[in-house]
Design an enzyme around this catalytic site. Structure first.
Site, PDB file in Angstrom:
ATOM      1  N   HIS A 159       0.906  -1.235   0.072  1.00 49.75           N
ATOM      2  CA  HIS A 159      -0.004  -0.149  -0.032  1.00 49.75           C
ATOM      3  C   HIS A 159       0.726   1.215  -0.001  1.00 49.75           C
ATOM      4  O   HIS A 159       0.232   2.339   0.083  1.00 49.75           O
ATOM      5  CB  HIS A 159      -0.747   0.044   1.246  1.00 49.75           C
ATOM      6  CG  HIS A 159      -2.013  -1.150   1.346  1.00 49.75           C
ATOM      7  ND1 HIS A 159      -2.786  -1.333   0.145  1.00 49.75           N
ATOM      8  CD2 HIS A 159      -2.109  -2.141   2.124  1.00 49.75           C
ATOM      9  CE1 HIS A 159      -3.455  -2.410   0.301  1.00 49.75           C
ATOM     10  NE2 HIS A 159      -3.228  -2.827   1.421  1.00 49.75           N
ATOM     11  N   ASP A 195      -2.378 -10.487  -2.389  1.00 47.75           N
ATOM     12  CA  ASP A 195      -3.316 -10.304  -1.162  1.00 47.75           C
ATOM     13  C   ASP A 195      -4.536  -9.838  -1.260  1.00 47.75           C
ATOM     14  O   ASP A 195      -4.998  -9.652  -2.457  1.00 47.75           O
ATOM     15  CB  ASP A 195      -2.363  -8.963  -0.598  1.00 47.75           C
ATOM     16  CG  ASP A 195      -2.777  -8.430   0.636  1.00 47.75           C
ATOM     17  OD1 ASP A 195      -2.038  -8.956   1.687  1.00 47.75           O
ATOM     18  OD2 ASP A 195      -3.763  -7.826   0.849  1.00 47.75           O
ATOM     19  N   HIS A 197      -6.442  -7.551  -0.360  1.00 43.46           N
ATOM     20  CA  HIS A 197      -6.468  -5.731  -0.546  1.00 43.46           C
ATOM     21  C   HIS A 197      -5.647  -5.747  -2.029  1.00 43.46           C
ATOM     22  O   HIS A 197      -4.618  -6.239  -2.024  1.00 43.46           O
ATOM     23  CB  HIS A 197      -5.946  -5.107   0.489  1.00 43.46           C
ATOM     24  CG  HIS A 197      -6.481  -5.551   1.890  1.00 43.46           C
ATOM     25  ND1 HIS A 197      -5.987  -6.346   2.575  1.00 43.46           N
ATOM     26  CD2 HIS A 197      -7.635  -5.132   2.445  1.00 43.46           C
ATOM     27  CE1 HIS A 197      -6.847  -6.520   3.731  1.00 43.46           C
ATOM     28  NE2 HIS A 197      -7.921  -5.750   3.706  1.00 43.46           N
ATOM     29  N   ASP A 284      -4.531 -13.319   3.549  1.00 46.30           N
ATOM     30  CA  ASP A 284      -5.747 -12.717   3.875  1.00 46.30           C
ATOM     31  C   ASP A 284      -6.890 -13.058   3.339  1.00 46.30           C
ATOM     32  O   ASP A 284      -7.824 -12.664   3.469  1.00 46.30           O
ATOM     33  CB  ASP A 284      -5.670 -11.520   4.458  1.00 46.30           C
ATOM     34  CG  ASP A 284      -4.926 -10.542   3.315  1.00 46.30           C
ATOM     35  OD1 ASP A 284      -4.692 -10.980   2.297  1.00 46.30           O
ATOM     36  OD2 ASP A 284      -4.755  -9.134   3.585  1.00 46.30           O
TER      37      ASP A 284
HETATM   38  C1  OKP Z   1      -2.876  -4.381   4.699  1.00 45.85           C
HETATM   39  B1  OKP Z   1      -2.693  -5.579   3.652  1.00 45.85           B
HETATM   40  C2  OKP Z   1      -9.500   0.055   9.144  1.00 45.85           C
HETATM   41  C3  OKP Z   1      -9.463  -1.050   7.942  1.00 45.85           C
HETATM   42  C4  OKP Z   1      -8.715  -1.298   7.019  1.00 45.85           C
HETATM   43  C5  OKP Z   1      -6.368  -1.430   6.459  1.00 45.85           C
HETATM   44  C6  OKP Z   1      -6.313  -2.787   5.772  1.00 45.85           C
HETATM   45  C7  OKP Z   1      -4.830  -3.071   5.247  1.00 45.85           C
HETATM   46  C8  OKP Z   1      -4.417  -4.239   5.040  1.00 45.85           C
HETATM   47  N1  OKP Z   1      -8.541  -0.724  10.152  1.00 45.85           N
HETATM   48  N2  OKP Z   1      -7.408  -1.401   7.367  1.00 45.85           N
HETATM   49  O1  OKP Z   1      -2.766  -5.458   2.320  1.00 45.85           O
HETATM   50  O2  OKP Z   1      -2.935  -7.000   4.047  1.00 45.85           O
HETATM   51 ZN    ZN Z   2      -4.160  -7.470   2.739  1.00 47.11          ZN
END
Ligand code: OKP
Ligand code: ZN
Length: 343
Positions: A159, A195, A197, A284
């Site tokens: 990110h 991932d 996300h 995840d």
């Molecule tokens: C990081 B990685 C707020 C909800 C979202 C951020 C998620 C980051 C994921 N606490 N929080 O891509 O696994």
């Molecule tokens: Zn993630």
């Protein structure tokens, strides 16, 4: 498979993140790395080595110098005002406002970040740099002829952009490694981000370039973090047109539908004929993940690893997310073992 990891990566331990209206204990904890290491050892998965200390040079190929200096100094500036808590931002730029760096620490935290889930602590810089060093070390090993290597990068990276941190990420380990391949003997590198996300930082870093193909399979950003990027119509800009592929999938995606996207992704990567493949691995996508909605099982991760191995590129696998800590080690080992069984 050889693993690269530095104990300095454990020094970053956030107290809390802002999550759905509450300050909750950080999902991204050092425990994640410890449990992956323990499972790698229990399975005799291969040697675990510490990275060399690389200078700032490979980091600065991706990140702005002022951003790096901010990360190095932000905690001390915060700590003199707030000795008892981590630094978290609360105010961000708005459309129509100026792209200007304020002097104030709260203003600068907002300027250089994109969310309130990513605290800065005393050793955040040290841990993030050690995580990037692990990625660079594994990159060097693959460039020297190892068929594959695993960098247990934590904190994660996908990110982070050249000058923004967020989503638990400070330095974009995958981007730093991809650039290091290009600064070595590579002409073209592919990044496959699996991932849950979308890897918005990685996409932004490379979206106008045609020497790095970025392919990402992730939750539909209309429904999931990071919300503002990762849609299917983002195919790259300028010279990079056609060199970004987003494959968003709906809530509840299981292996049946995931597998098709993975095959599409790997086919696009094969057509690109990269010299190296960098995999941003998040587990995840696991059914038990506390912040995600995909439904992959532990056994599905073996199949996933098998597909990655069959793709037949010199491959650097590095770690992004995965927050079901009881299963994180097992799931990562399944990917790595599935990979090795395929080659
Ligand atoms: C990081 B990685 C707020 C909800 C979202 C951020 C998620 C980051 C994921 N606490 N929080 O891509 O696994
Ligand atoms: Zn993630």
């Amino acid at each position: 498979m050889l693993t690269v990891f530095s104990n300095d990566q454990l020094l970053h331990e956030g107290k809390s993140e802002f999550h759905r209206g509450q300050l909750l204990p950080c999902f991204e904890s050092p425990k994640r790395a410890e449990l992956i290491l323990a499972e790698l050892q229990a399975n005799k998965s291969g040697d675990i080595i510490a990275p060399d200390r690389f200078g700032l040079e490979p980091v600065l190929r991706i990140h702005d110098a002022a951003y790096v200096e901010f990360l190095q100094t932000a905690f001390d500036r915060w700590h003199t005002i707030h000795p008892d808590c981590d630094a978290l931002p609360h105010t961000w730029n708005m459309r129509g406002a100026r792209d200007i760096l304020p002097n104030n620490i709260y203003g600068q935290l907002g300027y250089y970040s994109c969310d309130a889930s990513t605290p800065i602590m005393a050793h955040t810089w040290q841990a993030a740099k050690a995580s990037a060093d692990a990625a660079i070390m594994a990159q060097r090993l693959v460039m020297q002829g190892h068929r594959s290597a695993f960098a247990l990068t934590r904190p994660p990276g996908h990110h982070a952009t050249s000058n923004v941190y967020g989503g638990y990420c400070y330095l974009n380990n995958a981007a730093i490694a991809a650039q290091a391949f290009l600064d070595g003997d590579a002409k073209q590198v592919a990044i496959l981000d699996i991932d849950y996300h979308h890897g918005n930082g990685t996409q932004i870093i490379f979206e106008d370039r045609n020497d790095v193909l970025v392919v990402s399979i992730h939750a539909n950003p209309a429904e999931a973090y990071p919300y503002f990027l990762g849609y299917a119509d983002e195919t790259g800009t300028g010279a990079g047109k056609g060199y970004n592929l987003n494959l968003p999938l709906p809530d509840g995606t299981d292996w049946n539908s995931y597998q098709g996207a993975l095959e599409t992704a790997l086919a696009a990567i094969s057509r690109f004929t990269p010299d190296y493949l960098v995999v941003s691995l998040g587990v995840d996508t696991y059914a038990g993940d506390p912040i995600s909605s995909f439904k992959l099982s532990s056994n599905d991760f073996s199949k996933l690893g098998h597909h990655l191995g069959k793709a037949d590129f010199p491959t650097l696998i590095l770690m992004e997310g995965g927050y079901a800590v009881d299963n994180i080690g097992c799931n990562v080992v399944k990917v790595l073992t599935g990979f090795e069984d395929a080659i």
